[in-house]
Motif scaffolding. Structure first.
Motif, PDB file in Angstrom:
ATOM      1  N   UNK A 111       0.061   4.604   1.964  1.00 39.31           N
ATOM      2  CA  UNK A 111      -1.205   4.323   0.516  1.00 39.31           C
ATOM      3  C   UNK A 111      -0.584   4.712  -0.484  1.00 39.31           C
ATOM      4  N   UNK A 112      -0.274   6.199  -0.623  1.00 41.76           N
ATOM      5  CA  UNK A 112      -0.065   7.074  -1.075  1.00 41.76           C
ATOM      6  C   UNK A 112       1.070   6.994  -2.001  1.00 41.76           C
ATOM      7  N   UNK A 113       2.444   6.221  -0.688  1.00 37.49           N
ATOM      8  CA  UNK A 113       3.434   6.415  -1.531  1.00 37.49           C
ATOM      9  C   UNK A 113       3.929   5.180  -2.262  1.00 37.49           C
ATOM     10  N   UNK A 114       3.447   4.311  -2.201  1.00 36.74           N
ATOM     11  CA  UNK A 114       3.498   2.648  -3.260  1.00 36.74           C
ATOM     12  C   UNK A 114       2.399   3.443  -4.280  1.00 36.74           C
ATOM     13  N   UNK A 115       3.798   2.726  -5.441  1.00 38.44           N
ATOM     14  CA  UNK A 115       3.609   3.459  -6.570  1.00 38.44           C
ATOM     15  C   UNK A 115       2.403   2.666  -6.910  1.00 38.44           C
ATOM     16  N   UNK A 116       1.778   3.300  -8.184  1.00 34.50           N
ATOM     17  CA  UNK A 116       0.342   2.098  -9.027  1.00 34.50           C
ATOM     18  C   UNK A 116       0.660   1.454  -9.534  1.00 34.50           C
ATOM     19  N   UNK A 117       2.154   1.585 -10.311  1.00 34.57           N
ATOM     20  CA  UNK A 117       2.285   0.227 -10.950  1.00 34.57           C
ATOM     21  C   UNK A 117       2.644  -1.093  -9.511  1.00 34.57           C
ATOM     22  N   UNK A 118       2.122  -0.655  -8.368  1.00 33.77           N
ATOM     23  CA  UNK A 118       2.874  -1.579  -7.668  1.00 33.77           C
ATOM     24  C   UNK A 118       1.655  -2.162  -6.199  1.00 33.77           C
ATOM     25  N   UNK A 119       0.419  -1.235  -6.619  1.00 35.86           N
ATOM     26  CA  UNK A 119      -0.489  -1.157  -5.454  1.00 35.86           C
ATOM     27  C   UNK A 119      -1.586  -2.147  -5.698  1.00 35.86           C
ATOM     28  N   UNK A 120      -1.651  -3.080  -5.232  1.00 40.03           N
ATOM     29  CA  UNK A 120      -3.056  -4.260  -5.517  1.00 40.03           C
ATOM     30  C   UNK A 120      -4.211  -3.989  -5.714  1.00 40.03           C
ATOM     31  N   UNK A 121      -4.778  -2.904  -5.308  1.00 45.83           N
ATOM     32  CA  UNK A 121      -6.346  -2.710  -6.286  1.00 45.83           C
ATOM     33  C   UNK A 121      -5.823  -1.759  -7.103  1.00 45.83           C
ATOM     34  N   UNK A 122      -7.184  -1.658  -7.853  1.00 46.87           N
ATOM     35  CA  UNK A 122      -7.148  -0.847  -8.935  1.00 46.87           C
ATOM     36  C   UNK A 122      -6.866   0.722  -8.925  1.00 46.87           C
ATOM     37  N   UNK A 123      -7.252   0.656  -7.840  1.00 46.99           N
ATOM     38  CA  UNK A 123      -7.267   2.170  -7.012  1.00 46.99           C
ATOM     39  C   UNK A 123      -7.212   2.391  -6.334  1.00 46.99           C
ATOM     40  N   UNK A 124      -6.281   4.014  -5.467  1.00 46.38           N
ATOM     41  CA  UNK A 124      -6.307   3.947  -4.214  1.00 46.38           C
ATOM     42  C   UNK A 124      -7.314   3.865  -3.373  1.00 46.38           C
ATOM     43  N   UNK A 125      -7.903   4.143  -1.690  1.00 46.67           N
ATOM     44  CA  UNK A 125      -9.321   3.900  -1.515  1.00 46.67           C
ATOM     45  C   UNK A 125      -9.492   5.346  -1.181  1.00 46.67           C
ATOM     46  N   UNK A 126     -11.182   5.507  -1.170  1.00 46.61           N
ATOM     47  CA  UNK A 126     -11.413   7.110  -0.763  1.00 46.61           C
ATOM     48  C   UNK A 126     -11.340   7.240   0.060  1.00 46.61           C
TER      49      UNK A 126
END
Length: 194
Positions: A111-126
């Motif tokens: 999850x942390x390796x996915x770029x913030x430009x390409x992640x599906x959710x607005x933020x990473x999980x808690x």
């Protein structure tokens, strides 16, 4: 370039001492990043440099305009200052193997390796924030294997929380787990694989 502007509205029931409801609303620049990437000399040698703006809160104070209306003002701080995220070079040794060196995300959780430009959710999980401790940039070397659907990485790094830091540890810090009473520096490192 990456720019993410958002509006946030919070409503709290009976939030104040007098039992009144409270509503806060405003815009924020959640992410603003800039950088460049490409290859040098040969398609096998690639690089990336990326900076983000600091999301830290500035010192805030209530200020009054010339009509006596209160508003929130800032007293300085580092919000908006550029912070280096990625600074690495990678060489494709063979069709399946590559070596990377520099500052990059610790290759532990997908999850942390996915770029913030390409992640599906607005933020990473808690859960990701708890396990990774926020942005998990490290400095080191990374051996990468990739063939069809099989992908693996193994990295030797300067350890957790080492982004944008000198390779030298502070000398003589009693709170440092590697502290020795004669002032010797500790040797911090990290190993990650996935």
């Amino acid at each position: 370039l990456q720019f993410q502007l958002r509006n946030a509205t919070d409503w709290r029931s009976q939030a104040k001492d007098n039992g009144e409801d409270a509503t806060d609303n405003g815009f924020e620049v959640r992410r603003m990043k800039f950088g460049f990437e490409g290859n040098a000399y040969t398609p096998d040698l690639t690089y990336q440099f990326q900076w983000a703006t600091n999301r830290a809160d500035t010192g805030r104070t209530v200020v009054t305009d010339r009509y006596g209306n209160p508003s929130i003002g800032t007293t300085g701080g580092t919000a908006g200052a550029p912070i280096l995220e990625d600074a690495w070079g990678k060489y494709q040794v063979t069709h399946d193997w590559a070596a990377q060196a520099g500052q990059f995300k610790d290759p532990l959780f997908r999850e942390s390796l996915v770029s913030s430009m390409r992640q599906l959710a607005a933020e990473r999980s808690l859960l990701n924030s708890i396990l990774e401790g926020g942005d998990n940039y490290v400095q080191g070397v990374d051996l990468i294997y990739g063939h069809d659907r099989v992908h693996g990485q193994m990295a030797f790094t300067d350890g957790f929380g080492g982004n944008n830091a000198s390779y030298l540890d502070p000398e003589g810090d009693p709170s440092d787990p590697g502290f020795v009473s004669n002032g010797n520096k500790s040797f911090d490192f990290g190993v990650a694989a996935r």
